[in-house]
Design a protein around this motif. Sequence first.
Motif, PDB file in Angstrom:
ATOM      1  N   PRO A 102       1.035  -1.566   0.193  1.00  0.00           N
ATOM      2  CA  PRO A 102       0.224  -0.134  -0.341  1.00  0.00           C
ATOM      3  C   PRO A 102       0.777   1.232  -0.034  1.00  0.00           C
ATOM      4  O   PRO A 102       0.249   2.383  -0.377  1.00  0.00           O
ATOM      5  CB  PRO A 102      -0.659  -0.006   1.342  1.00  0.00           C
ATOM      6  N   THR A 103       1.799   0.923   0.120  1.00  0.00           N
ATOM      7  CA  THR A 103       2.724   2.267   0.802  1.00  0.00           C
ATOM      8  C   THR A 103       2.977   2.609  -1.183  1.00  0.00           C
ATOM      9  O   THR A 103       4.333   3.928  -1.558  1.00  0.00           O
ATOM     10  CB  THR A 103       4.321   2.745   1.672  1.00  0.00           C
ATOM     11  N   GLY A 104       3.471   1.727  -1.541  1.00  0.00           N
ATOM     12  CA  GLY A 104       4.026   1.793  -3.085  1.00  0.00           C
ATOM     13  C   GLY A 104       4.899   0.714  -3.358  1.00  0.00           C
ATOM     14  O   GLY A 104       5.554   1.394  -4.471  1.00  0.00           O
ATOM     15  N   ILE A 105       5.842   0.619  -2.493  1.00  0.00           N
ATOM     16  CA  ILE A 105       6.605   0.102  -2.357  1.00  0.00           C
ATOM     17  C   ILE A 105       7.227  -1.691  -3.096  1.00  0.00           C
ATOM     18  O   ILE A 105       5.293  -1.571  -2.861  1.00  0.00           O
ATOM     19  CB  ILE A 105       8.243  -0.043  -0.757  1.00  0.00           C
ATOM     20  N   GLN A 106       8.071  -1.853  -4.372  1.00  0.00           N
ATOM     21  CA  GLN A 106       7.698  -2.933  -4.279  1.00  0.00           C
ATOM     22  C   GLN A 106       8.161  -4.590  -3.357  1.00  0.00           C
ATOM     23  O   GLN A 106       9.878  -3.837  -3.229  1.00  0.00           O
ATOM     24  CB  GLN A 106       7.912  -3.379  -5.772  1.00  0.00           C
ATOM     25  N   VAL A 107       7.797  -5.035  -3.240  1.00  0.00           N
ATOM     26  CA  VAL A 107       8.413  -6.392  -1.754  1.00  0.00           C
ATOM     27  C   VAL A 107       8.780  -7.982  -2.676  1.00  0.00           C
ATOM     28  O   VAL A 107       7.365  -7.947  -3.126  1.00  0.00           O
ATOM     29  CB  VAL A 107       7.765  -6.731  -0.533  1.00  0.00           C
ATOM     30  N   GLY A 108       9.662  -8.163  -2.643  1.00  0.00           N
ATOM     31  CA  GLY A 108      10.352 -10.092  -3.612  1.00  0.00           C
ATOM     32  C   GLY A 108      11.228 -10.324  -3.017  1.00  0.00           C
ATOM     33  O   GLY A 108      11.617  -9.769  -1.831  1.00  0.00           O
ATOM     34  N   ARG A 109      11.330 -11.116  -3.444  1.00  0.00           N
ATOM     35  CA  ARG A 109      12.346 -12.096  -3.298  1.00  0.00           C
ATOM     36  C   ARG A 109      13.899 -11.985  -4.503  1.00  0.00           C
ATOM     37  O   ARG A 109      13.104 -12.973  -5.371  1.00  0.00           O
ATOM     38  CB  ARG A 109      11.869 -13.287  -2.660  1.00  0.00           C
ATOM     39  N   MET A 110      14.765 -12.758  -4.045  1.00  0.00           N
ATOM     40  CA  MET A 110      16.439 -12.723  -4.829  1.00  0.00           C
ATOM     41  C   MET A 110      16.501 -13.680  -4.564  1.00  0.00           C
ATOM     42  O   MET A 110      17.027 -14.029  -3.487  1.00  0.00           O
ATOM     43  CB  MET A 110      17.133 -11.549  -5.337  1.00  0.00           C
ATOM     44  N   ARG A 111      16.868 -15.185  -5.189  1.00  0.00           N
ATOM     45  CA  ARG A 111      17.718 -16.360  -5.460  1.00  0.00           C
ATOM     46  C   ARG A 111      18.871 -16.002  -5.533  1.00  0.00           C
ATOM     47  O   ARG A 111      19.804 -15.025  -6.015  1.00  0.00           O
ATOM     48  CB  ARG A 111      17.350 -17.144  -6.017  1.00  0.00           C
TER      49      ARG A 111
END
Length: 418
Positions: free
Chosen positions: A105-114
């Motif tokens: 909701p804050t506009g950030i994108q969260v993901g995971r990197m190998r």
Amino acid sequence: MNITDYMQAVGQQARAAAAVLASAETAAKNQALHAMADALLAKASWLQAENAKDLSAGRAKGLDSAMLDRLTLSDKTLTGMAEGLRQIASLADPIGSITDLNYRPTGIQVGRMRVPLGVIGIIYESRPNVTADAAGLCLKSGNATILRGGSEAIHSNRAIAACVQDGLTAANLPANCVQVIETTDRAAVGELLRAKDYVDVIIPRGGKSLIERVSQESLIPVIKHLDGICHVYIDDDADLAKAVTVALNAKTHRYGVCNAMETLLVAETVAAQILPVLAAKFSEKGVELRGCPKTRDYLPAANAATEADWSTEYLAPILSIRVVTGIQQAIEHINQYGSHHTDAIMTENYTKARHFLRVVDSSSVIVNASTRFADGFEFGLGAEIGISTDKLHARGPVGLEGLTSQKYIVLGDGQIRL
């Protein structure tokens, strides 16, 4: 040689190499793998001459024919090693891949990197081809590796490592990305297991005594498997023709492998129908049968199974058989006596199959197929470093992805937390 100082130097070199390798481009890693393969073939005569030194020493020590066979670098073995490295080069590079990227909701994108694990220490016995296999897998997954092979293969392992390092140098990668311990002193193993400042993961490949020692002494996380006590359960809703074919393959395709069936469980409602058929086929293959009292009612020629048989990995033409009341008793037997490696159910009942998949506590659970499929190549993972029966991190066949971890990444555009 001061073993402590030597192992510390190896660890420091591996850590420095890992930092470079973590950001290496896929093209460079693939170039190195192909160059390693080329070096193995170009130096085949020299490799076999070095291997002959190990074979001669092995005969003098009285190694049996099976051990000498595993130790031999034949033309076929060398070709297979080179092909294995080229296959690893053809696999997708897991490093840097980003998954599960979602907006918050804050506009950030969260993901995971190998990402790579870092430095992997591998302790193994006998087969010198492991040197090339392990080096290739660790390289492609971005990890530096320290290899400690058995003393019986020291000349072969050093020679293979030289070819591996030639390949790394050809691709402008640090030669110390792969290091073979130069000493046969057993103290080096203890030092490696305590090198927690330099080594991130230990992987043992060998007999039960080696793996138990590593598990007990290591100060570093271990990816391991002990026994491969695998089961096939023939349910009362099984297609019996399929069940006979699968059970025969699971046991007799190869005996000395960790995914071979060691215990057959049969529902009592179909035991009278299927056990005599199976017994005849196992007899043709020279398999000794050891059965529970109910089994011996149907197969009087079978030897009596003891309590120890249910928890024994035979790695031989011996099979224990138990007649069970149904799927629940089969599951209880597997979870009590199994080694959490690979277990299969033969059934045409969808509900029972789903229940078996959910509650059998093993790294690979199979419906209507042989346990022999529990293998990295058969699972589409390419080469594997081993099969893990642990529950944390890697479980089952450990390929490239099993030699990596993940970190969270956040993509923003100036957001601050309010």
